[in-house]
Design an enzyme around this catalytic site. Structure first.
Site, PDB file in Angstrom:
ATOM      1  N   GLU A 154       3.847   1.019  22.613  1.00  0.00           N
ATOM      2  CA  GLU A 154       3.080   2.263  22.742  1.00  0.00           C
ATOM      3  C   GLU A 154       2.603   2.455  24.187  1.00  0.00           C
ATOM      4  OE1 GLU A 154       1.382   1.935  18.138  1.00  0.00           O
ATOM      5  OE2 GLU A 154       0.029   1.688  19.852  1.00  0.00           O
ATOM      6  N   ASP A 174      43.990 -27.225  -6.737  1.00  0.00           N
ATOM      7  CA  ASP A 174      43.227 -28.176  -5.927  1.00  0.00           C
ATOM      8  C   ASP A 174      42.460 -29.091  -6.888  1.00  0.00           C
ATOM      9  OD1 ASP A 174      41.824 -29.314  -3.695  1.00  0.00           O
ATOM     10  OD2 ASP A 174      40.137 -27.991  -4.154  1.00  0.00           O
ATOM     11  N   TYR A 175      41.915 -30.190  -6.369  1.00  0.00           N
ATOM     12  CA  TYR A 175      41.192 -31.122  -7.243  1.00  0.00           C
ATOM     13  C   TYR A 175      39.679 -31.015  -7.040  1.00  0.00           C
ATOM     14  CZ  TYR A 175      39.898 -35.315  -9.818  1.00  0.00           C
ATOM     15  OH  TYR A 175      39.327 -36.180 -10.726  1.00  0.00           O
ATOM     16  N   TYR A 203      -4.066 -10.607  -2.866  1.00  0.00           N
ATOM     17  CA  TYR A 203      -4.036 -10.090  -1.492  1.00  0.00           C
ATOM     18  C   TYR A 203      -4.847 -10.969  -0.545  1.00  0.00           C
ATOM     19  CZ  TYR A 203      -4.510  -6.908   2.452  1.00  0.00           C
ATOM     20  OH  TYR A 203      -4.486  -6.363   3.721  1.00  0.00           O
ATOM     21  N   ARG A 213       0.832  -1.209   0.000  1.00  0.00           N
ATOM     22  CA  ARG A 213       0.000   0.000   0.000  1.00  0.00           C
ATOM     23  C   ARG A 213       0.860   1.249   0.000  1.00  0.00           C
ATOM     24  NH1 ARG A 213      -5.528   0.112   1.423  1.00  0.00           N
ATOM     25  NH2 ARG A 213      -5.237   2.326   1.008  1.00  0.00           N
ATOM     26  N   ARG A 256      -6.335  -5.838  16.472  1.00  0.00           N
ATOM     27  CA  ARG A 256      -7.261  -5.886  15.357  1.00  0.00           C
ATOM     28  C   ARG A 256      -7.828  -7.302  15.317  1.00  0.00           C
ATOM     29  NH1 ARG A 256      -5.600  -8.365  10.804  1.00  0.00           N
ATOM     30  NH2 ARG A 256      -3.386  -8.851  10.572  1.00  0.00           N
ATOM     31  N   LEU A 301       3.447  -3.622  18.277  1.00  0.00           N
ATOM     32  CA  LEU A 301       3.832  -2.287  18.718  1.00  0.00           C
ATOM     33  C   LEU A 301       2.929  -1.744  19.812  1.00  0.00           C
ATOM     34  CD1 LEU A 301       4.746  -0.701  15.264  1.00  0.00           C
ATOM     35  CD2 LEU A 301       6.242  -1.803  16.926  1.00  0.00           C
ATOM     36  N   ASP A 336       7.653  -6.529   3.111  1.00  0.00           N
ATOM     37  CA  ASP A 336       6.715  -7.534   3.611  1.00  0.00           C
ATOM     38  C   ASP A 336       6.312  -8.640   2.638  1.00  0.00           C
ATOM     39  OD1 ASP A 336       5.690  -8.495   5.929  1.00  0.00           O
ATOM     40  OD2 ASP A 336       4.059  -7.072   6.078  1.00  0.00           O
ATOM     41  N   LYS A 375      -4.198 -13.205  17.343  1.00  0.00           N
ATOM     42  CA  LYS A 375      -4.053 -12.279  18.474  1.00  0.00           C
ATOM     43  C   LYS A 375      -4.394 -12.893  19.828  1.00  0.00           C
ATOM     44  CE  LYS A 375      -2.811  -8.950  15.760  1.00  0.00           C
ATOM     45  NZ  LYS A 375      -1.393  -8.520  15.747  1.00  0.00           N
TER      46      LYS A 375
END
Length: 725
Positions: A378, A496-497, A85, A9, A271, A374, A139, A276
């Site tokens: 807060e 090297d081999y 979405y 968005r 939300r 968050l 995201d 949640k």
């Protein structure tokens, strides 16, 4: 240079007033962090504007408004939104990453549309991106985009940040498109996560699905390195911490507190989402009221649930269950003057939210799985000098930083119940100590700091990859080497081999030289002034059988024996292995399916090329720890190579063999090529002007790099001819 942010968005909302459109900026954490980046670079955004419009005057007006603000829109049709979405992003990736695999619903059209829309974002981004720009993809909606962009702009600097959990390999492996998603992400130079556990899961998936070399936080892709790191996202600390200094907000907070009465308040803000843990939280609160009746009429839960996708069956069903659970609790315990649960099913503005944070005695943040969360930060930031207690789920990314919270298992309702009791009894001094500690963290690790740290790391990775590119044997580097080679009269060529002249095989006995390789070595050895030496970890019998007819010299088992002028010489005789060492090796082999032991004349090797990556890491550590003691007593060296652990006598190495060869004649051109840690010892032993070339991942000890084994053969062929790369 520009910073181009690509997200699902755009950070705005477009509204129509009368006949004109206007933009309302978003105030989300991502926007805040990126807007606060202190850089001279211009910032551009690419994303969906939240609407679809056909070509015409209105779309032209919106495009003009957006471009003026450096916004480049990707217009998605309703069908694309439904399948990309709502479909692949939120019906497959979201539940999978949050450990709700039973909610995953597969349809082929979801994946097809996901790829199609990622391609549309790529097309839009390419209109903005220049070769010197920085691209930051945001995201899980755009996991294919980093590689799509790199395919078109190979040298651009690309970062990707995953804002949700990255699941364990056992879950991620269930995705049919797992390899495509990982390859998409590896188009980035830096892949970021909120916590080290998500970072570890991602590296494990890359290791197991794509079989790529991963060294700590680096994934090696040959021509470049992808760095993986943790960047815990923060908040705009000052905005929340200073909110209550506004007299209007403070006055409204007092009135709000009064409306809830005298009881102590427990706040939860989410939300609507099954991740949640809302139902488990309500159950824990009900058990708290059941088992501790003394707190009835003393404590209320204020529960804010912001509407989200409630048109989707799973979310609509969850909403109904929440409604019933709240009604059940209030029906059981409510009185005329007290309500146990205040339930708000709506979004709250910033001013309303900080008032709730301010008046809440306890914040209960108990998601079943969350990338960061968050809300917890807060709440802590808003409290200033006021008391408050945070109850926090151990499944939230924020719990890594906010360890002074009361940490709970969100699925254990008894844990929630006990945490509530502990919080309600917690002394003020202890509350203030915990809050002070958490505020110090939140004030430091802000969203601004998050953005700064990510971009700074991305710039460091860019410099690292530029250094790798500088070492790659491209046209210019090859011409420099060829000039040295052509001008020299006496050349020593050390090769090297395994992994250098031939690819690795699951069965080491299968790495027989091809007819083309034998011809190449013959031609190389016939050039006047060339002395060709194969310096290998292979035993002398294998080297003699495969290469013994060639007019070249051989060094077996890292120089324990060597062949010159057709005659083999031994530095040391056959080693008789101590029983304790042999028992440790055999026990490790028995416990590690796919591994094997190779016994040479002077070395003992444990091979684990065919072993599961995680198990191999564990067994290597266990084996080395078990061997340290007996190897020290017997003066033996433990060496960790390319999918091997080798034990050999001290003092025997490719480095020592290189020094022996250098002492035999004055060479005016020395070329050494190898892919392993044993070859690094050879590089270090050679004079500073030697041409040292590392095959595979770049090495600081080598001057040059050839990304793949196949390119080594091309390099040697071109060295023989006048043809340039």
């Amino acid at each position: 240079m520009k910073i181009v942010i690509v997200a699902n968005r755009l950070p705005l909302k477009i509204v129509k007033d009368d006949d004109h459109y206007r933009m309302i900026p978003s105030t989300g954490g991502l926007t805040t962090g990126l807007d606060s980046l202190e850089t001279e670079a211009e910032k551009y955004w690419v994303g969906w504007p939240g609407m679809y419009m056909d070509e015409g005057p209105e779309k032209a007006e919106i495009d003009r408004l957006l471009r003026a603000q450096h916004y480049y829109p990707v217009y998605l049709t309703p069908g694309q939104i439904e399948n990309y979405y709502e479909g692949y992003s939120n019906t497959i990736l979201w539940p999978m990453c949050h450990y709700f695999s039973s909610y995953v619903h597969y349809e082929n059209k979801f994946w097809e549309m996901y790829r199609e829309v990622n391609a549309l974002f790529c097309e839009a981004a390419l209109n903005v991106i220049g070769p010197d720009d920085v691209v930051w993809v945001q995201d899980y909606h755009l996991m294919l985009l980093p590689q799509m962009i790199r395919d078109h702009v190979p040298d651009v600097s690309i970062g990707y940040f995953h804002h949700i959990p990255f699941p364990s390999y056992e879950l991620f492996r269930n995705l049919p498109e797992r390899a495509e998603l990982l390859r998409g992400l590896l188009g980035a130079d830096l892949v970021g996560f909120h916590t080290h556990s998500y970072m570890r899961h991602f590296i494990s998936a890359v290791f197991r699905v794509l079989k790529l070399d991963c060294v700590l936080d680096e994934i090696h892709l040959g021509r470049r390195v992808v760095n993986v790191n943790a960047f815990p996202m923060g908040i705009h600390y000052e905005k929340y911490n200073e909110a209550m200094l506004d007299s209007k907000i403070k006055k409204q907070a007092r009135a709000l507190k009064k409306s809830f009465g005298e009881c102590r308040l427990v706040l939860s803000v989410d939300r609507l989402d099954y991740s949640k843990g809302i139902l488990q939280r309500l159950k824990g609160f009900e058990e708290f009221l059941d088992h501790h009746p003394g707190y009835r009429k003393q404590v209320s839960l204020v529960m804010v649930v912001a509407p989200s996708r409630d048109h989707v069956a799973a979310y609509a069903g969850l909403k109904e269950e929440i409604d019933r659970a709240v009604g059940h609790i209030n029906g059981r315990f409510s009185t005329a003057d007290w309500r146990p649960v205040y339930y708000f099913y709506r979004s709250f503005a910033f001013e309303e939210l900080v008032q709730l944070y301010h008046i809440a005695d306890i914040a209960m943040v108990t998601p079943l799985r969350d990338g960061m969360n968050l809300v917890a930060k807060e709440y802590v930031a808003t409290k200033r000098k006021k008391t408050g207690i945070l109850i926090l789920s151990e499944m939230a990314g924020a719990s890594v930083e906010l360890s002074d919270a009361l940490i709970v298992n969100p699925t254990n309702t008894q844990d929630i119940e006990h945490a509530l009791v502990t919080a309600l009894k917690m002394p003020v001094s202890e509350q203030m100590r915990a809050l002070s500690n958490m505020q110090a963290v939140v004030a430091t690790q802000t969203v601004k700091q998050w953005a700064i740290d990510f971009v700074d790391d991305l710039m460091r990775v860019k410099k690292k990859n530029e250094a790798i590119q500088h070492k790659i044997v491209d046209r210019q580097n090859f011409e420099n080497i060829k000039q040295r080679y052509d001008a020299a009269k006496n050349r020593l060529i050390l090769l090297d081999y395994d992994g250098t002249l031939v690819p690795f095989h699951k069965d080491p006995r299968g790495a027989v030289p091809t007819r083309e390789l034998l011809k190449l070595l013959m031609l190389l050895s016939m050039v006047p002034g060339n002395r060709v030496v194969i310096s290998s970890g292979r035993d002398r019998h294998t080297l003699e059988a495969w290469l013994g007819r060639l007019p070249i010299d051989l060094a077996a088992e890292h120089g324990a024996s060597y062949k010159e002028n057709g005659i083999w010489h031994e530095k040391i005789g056959r080693t008789e292995w101590d029983k304790e060492i042999m028992d440790v090796m055999k026990r490790t082999m028995r416990r590690t399916p796919g591994s094997k032991i190779e016994e040479k004349d002077t070395a003992l090797v444990w091979h684990y090329r065919n072993v599961d990556a995680w198990l191999a890491d564990l067994r290597v550590t266990q084996l080395i720890n078990a061997l340290i003691g007996p190897c020290f007593r017997h003066n033996l060296q433990i060496m960790k190579g390319n999918k091997i652990v080798e034990i050999k006598p001290a003092g025997i190495s490719k480095g020592a063999e290189a020094q022996r060869l250098m002492a035999q004649a004055p060479y005016d051109c020395v070329i050494a090529i190898g892919d392993d840690t044993t070859d690094v010892e050879m590089f270090l032993a050679l004079p500073p002007d030697a041409i040292t070339i590392k095959v595979g991942k770049s090495s600081k000890e080598a001057k040059y790099n050839i990304p793949t084994q196949q390119q080594t053969i091309l390099f040697l062929n071109r060295l023989l001819r006048d043809e340039k790369v």
